[in-house]
Write a protein that holds these residues in place. Structure first.
Motif, PDB file in Angstrom:
ATOM      1  N   ARG A  32       9.696   0.802   3.074  1.00  0.00           N
ATOM      2  CA  ARG A  32      10.096  -0.237   4.024  1.00  0.00           C
ATOM      3  C   ARG A  32      11.272  -1.032   3.490  1.00  0.00           C
ATOM      4  N   ALA A  33      12.165  -1.396   4.390  1.00  0.00           N
ATOM      5  CA  ALA A  33      13.194  -2.361   4.022  1.00  0.00           C
ATOM      6  C   ALA A  33      12.526  -3.710   3.774  1.00  0.00           C
ATOM      7  N   ALA A  34      13.043  -4.458   2.820  1.00  0.00           N
ATOM      8  CA  ALA A  34      12.485  -5.783   2.493  1.00  0.00           C
ATOM      9  C   ALA A  34      13.629  -6.791   2.465  1.00  0.00           C
ATOM     10  N   GLY A  35      13.286  -8.026   2.765  1.00  0.00           N
ATOM     11  CA  GLY A  35      14.340  -9.032   2.813  1.00  0.00           C
ATOM     12  C   GLY A  35      13.894 -10.385   2.334  1.00  0.00           C
ATOM     13  N   TRP A  36      14.862 -11.176   1.955  1.00  0.00           N
ATOM     14  CA  TRP A  36      14.649 -12.582   1.610  1.00  0.00           C
ATOM     15  C   TRP A  36      15.249 -13.455   2.710  1.00  0.00           C
ATOM     16  N   TYR A  37      14.542 -14.520   3.017  1.00  0.00           N
ATOM     17  CA  TYR A  37      14.947 -15.469   4.035  1.00  0.00           C
ATOM     18  C   TYR A  37      14.811 -16.871   3.451  1.00  0.00           C
ATOM     19  N   ARG A  38      15.434 -17.842   4.088  1.00  0.00           N
ATOM     20  CA  ARG A  38      15.258 -19.217   3.648  1.00  0.00           C
ATOM     21  C   ARG A  38      15.296 -20.161   4.836  1.00  0.00           C
ATOM     22  N   GLN A  39      14.626 -21.288   4.639  1.00  0.00           N
ATOM     23  CA  GLN A  39      14.603 -22.319   5.669  1.00  0.00           C
ATOM     24  C   GLN A  39      14.800 -23.670   5.007  1.00  0.00           C
ATOM     25  N   ALA A  40      15.906 -24.305   5.345  1.00  0.00           N
ATOM     26  CA  ALA A  40      16.210 -25.636   4.835  1.00  0.00           C
ATOM     27  C   ALA A  40      15.626 -26.665   5.791  1.00  0.00           C
ATOM     28  N   ILE A  69      19.871  -8.863  -4.551  1.00  0.00           N
ATOM     29  CA  ILE A  69      18.520  -8.438  -4.212  1.00  0.00           C
ATOM     30  C   ILE A  69      18.248  -7.088  -4.866  1.00  0.00           C
ATOM     31  N   SER A  70      17.030  -6.912  -5.351  1.00  0.00           N
ATOM     32  CA  SER A  70      16.640  -5.641  -5.955  1.00  0.00           C
ATOM     33  C   SER A  70      15.147  -5.424  -5.711  1.00  0.00           C
ATOM     34  N   ARG A  71      14.694  -4.224  -6.024  1.00  0.00           N
ATOM     35  CA  ARG A  71      13.284  -3.931  -5.776  1.00  0.00           C
ATOM     36  C   ARG A  71      12.745  -3.022  -6.870  1.00  0.00           C
ATOM     37  N   ASP A  72      11.446  -3.151  -7.132  1.00  0.00           N
ATOM     38  CA  ASP A  72      10.728  -2.277  -8.052  1.00  0.00           C
ATOM     39  C   ASP A  72       9.550  -1.725  -7.264  1.00  0.00           C
ATOM     40  N   ASN A  73       9.693  -0.513  -6.754  1.00  0.00           N
ATOM     41  CA  ASN A  73       8.651   0.045  -5.885  1.00  0.00           C
ATOM     42  C   ASN A  73       7.340   0.282  -6.645  1.00  0.00           C
ATOM     43  N   ALA A  74       7.429   0.554  -7.917  1.00  0.00           N
ATOM     44  CA  ALA A  74       6.205   0.769  -8.706  1.00  0.00           C
ATOM     45  C   ALA A  74       5.369  -0.499  -8.782  1.00  0.00           C
ATOM     46  N   LYS A  75       6.019  -1.638  -8.660  1.00  0.00           N
ATOM     47  CA  LYS A  75       5.321  -2.924  -8.720  1.00  0.00           C
ATOM     48  C   LYS A  75       5.186  -3.567  -7.348  1.00  0.00           C
ATOM     49  N   ASN A  76       5.598  -2.870  -6.291  1.00  0.00           N
ATOM     50  CA  ASN A  76       5.554  -3.456  -4.938  1.00  0.00           C
ATOM     51  C   ASN A  76       6.232  -4.824  -4.899  1.00  0.00           C
ATOM     52  N   THR A  77       7.357  -4.951  -5.572  1.00  0.00           N
ATOM     53  CA  THR A  77       7.992  -6.251  -5.729  1.00  0.00           C
ATOM     54  C   THR A  77       9.478  -6.177  -5.378  1.00  0.00           C
ATOM     55  N   VAL A  78       9.941  -7.209  -4.703  1.00  0.00           N
ATOM     56  CA  VAL A  78      11.362  -7.381  -4.430  1.00  0.00           C
ATOM     57  C   VAL A  78      11.811  -8.675  -5.099  1.00  0.00           C
ATOM     58  N   TYR A  79      12.996  -8.643  -5.660  1.00  0.00           N
ATOM     59  CA  TYR A  79      13.526  -9.779  -6.415  1.00  0.00           C
ATOM     60  C   TYR A  79      14.777 -10.337  -5.741  1.00  0.00           C
ATOM     61  N   LEU A  80      15.062 -11.596  -6.039  1.00  0.00           N
ATOM     62  CA  LEU A  80      16.323 -12.200  -5.630  1.00  0.00           C
ATOM     63  C   LEU A  80      16.864 -12.971  -6.828  1.00  0.00           C
TER      64      LEU A  80
END
Length: 114
Positions: A32-40, A69-80
């Protein structure tokens, strides 16, 4: 139901950096594509960065060249990774799936202030 848990926020001075993490409980994270969002405060939630399953990335113009943005699929984690932070980056940051979203998590607060 799948859960997304964001972490890594905090208080940082202008020009500083932070790395946010988002861990997913689902078993199909890697496709799946993953994303980061923000709300001020007082503003609508906005997309910050997206990473597709093949690694292709997209960024909001306001963060290009500063955020990665990056991802580690082995850890089910996305980073920013956020560098050269500005006061305008102050917001609650969330992760989600841009094309098939799940429930929003609690987010992680990022405050950029001297």
């Amino acid at each position: 139901q799948e859960q997304l848990v964001e972490s890594g926020g905090g208080l940082v001075q202008p020009g500083g950096g932070l790395r946010l993490s988002c861990t997913a409980s689902g078993s199909i994270f890697r496709i799946r594509a993953a994303g980061w969002y923000r709300q001020a405060p007082g503003k609508q939630r906005e997309m910050v960065a997206i990473i597709r399953s093949n690694g292709i990335t997209n960024y909001a113009d306001s963060v290009k060249g500063r955020f990665t943005i990056s991802r580690d699929n082995a850890k089910n984690t996305v980073y920013l990774q956020m560098n050269s932070l500005k006061p305008d980056d102050t917001a609650v940051y969330y992760c989600n799936y841009p094309f098939d979203p799940t429930s929003w998590g609690q987010g992680t607060q990022v405050t950029v202030s001297s």
